[in-house]
Enzyme design. Sequence first.
Site, PDB file in Angstrom:
ATOM      1  N   GLU A 133       0.100   6.253   1.022  1.00  0.00           N
ATOM      2  CA  GLU A 133      -0.006   4.888   0.534  1.00  0.00           C
ATOM      3  C   GLU A 133       0.039   4.113   1.559  1.00  0.00           C
ATOM      4  O   GLU A 133       0.513   2.520   1.514  1.00  0.00           O
ATOM      5  CB  GLU A 133       0.726   4.586  -0.501  1.00  0.00           C
ATOM      6  CG  GLU A 133       0.768   5.780  -1.694  1.00  0.00           C
ATOM      7  CD  GLU A 133      -0.493   5.365  -2.868  1.00  0.00           C
ATOM      8  OE1 GLU A 133      -1.376   4.426  -2.357  1.00  0.00           O
ATOM      9  OE2 GLU A 133      -0.688   5.921  -3.703  1.00  0.00           O
ATOM     10  N   GLY A 167       6.267   7.907  -5.366  1.00  0.00           N
ATOM     11  CA  GLY A 167       6.602   6.362  -4.878  1.00  0.00           C
ATOM     12  C   GLY A 167       7.004   6.453  -3.495  1.00  0.00           C
ATOM     13  O   GLY A 167       7.323   7.412  -2.813  1.00  0.00           O
ATOM     14  N   ASN A 168       6.898   5.196  -2.805  1.00  0.00           N
ATOM     15  CA  ASN A 168       7.462   5.137  -1.247  1.00  0.00           C
ATOM     16  C   ASN A 168       7.758   3.633  -0.919  1.00  0.00           C
ATOM     17  O   ASN A 168       7.430   2.672  -1.905  1.00  0.00           O
ATOM     18  CB  ASN A 168       6.192   5.462  -0.530  1.00  0.00           C
ATOM     19  CG  ASN A 168       4.889   5.200  -1.220  1.00  0.00           C
ATOM     20  OD1 ASN A 168       4.385   4.221  -1.226  1.00  0.00           O
ATOM     21  ND2 ASN A 168       4.345   6.363  -1.566  1.00  0.00           N
TER      22      ASN A 168
HETATM   23 ZN   LIG Z   1       1.446   5.905  -5.716  1.00  0.00          ZN
END
Ligand SMILES: [Zn+2]
Length: 215
Positions: free
Chosen positions: A77, A28-29
Site C-alpha cells: 500500500e 493494515g500498515n
Molecule cells: Zn489495505
Amino acid sequence: MKYENIRNQVLEAILQAVDMGLIHGTSGNIAMKDDKDPVVAITPSGISYAHMTADQIAIVDLKTGEWLDGPFKPSSEVPMHLAVMNARPDVTATVHTHGMFATIAAMEKFGELKAVTPPQAEFVPVGIVPFTMPGSNEVAEKVVDALGENGKAVVIKNHGMMCCGKNMKAAMSAAVYLEEMAQTNYYAKLLGVFEPMPEEAVAKMQALIAADQAV
Ligand SMILES: [Zn+2]
C-alpha cells in the site's frame, strides 16, 4: 540503523494498533515521513507485527516509492501512503487499517458517519473512497481526493480506512476515533436509537480544536 527515529515511531504505533485491535495479523500498515530527508518509514509486507524490530521497518523514497532500506519488502500500500504525504505537506504520518466497523461504514447504505461524542467531532466529515484494487495508483488518487485539503480520515469501500495527521500521535488518534465513531454509529443504528451530536455542537468543537492546534 538509518532513520532510527521514524522507524521507532512506526514500530511503536503498529504495536499499539495491534494491541488496540485496530490491526489484526499482517493487515493494515503505518507510515511516517522523515523531517529532513525525502524518505518514509513504512511497515513491511506480509510479516507479523508482534515480534517486529525497528530495523525491519522499510525505508522508501517519498517521491518514487523505491525501496531504499530494510530486509523486508515494503507494504503493497506504499502508493496510498505516499500519495497522501505528497499531496498534503501538513501530513507526516498515515495509518491504514481494515478495521471492521470502518469497513462496514464504507458500505453505500450505511449512510454518512456522524460524530456521537466530542472527540469524534474532529474527524468529520469522513469521505468515502469508491472501491478500486488495493495497492493501485488509482486507489491512492481516490484516497487523496476524498481527504481533500483538510480531511483526517476516510473509509474505503470493501477495504478499510485511511487516516493522516501532522504527527504520529494525531494520525493514530484519527484511526482510534474513526473506528470508535463507526462502531458507535453501527450499534446505535442497529438498535434504532441513533442520535448524532447536534451540527452546531460539532462546528463549535471543530472551532475549539482548530484554535487549540493553531497555538
Ligand atoms: Zn489495505
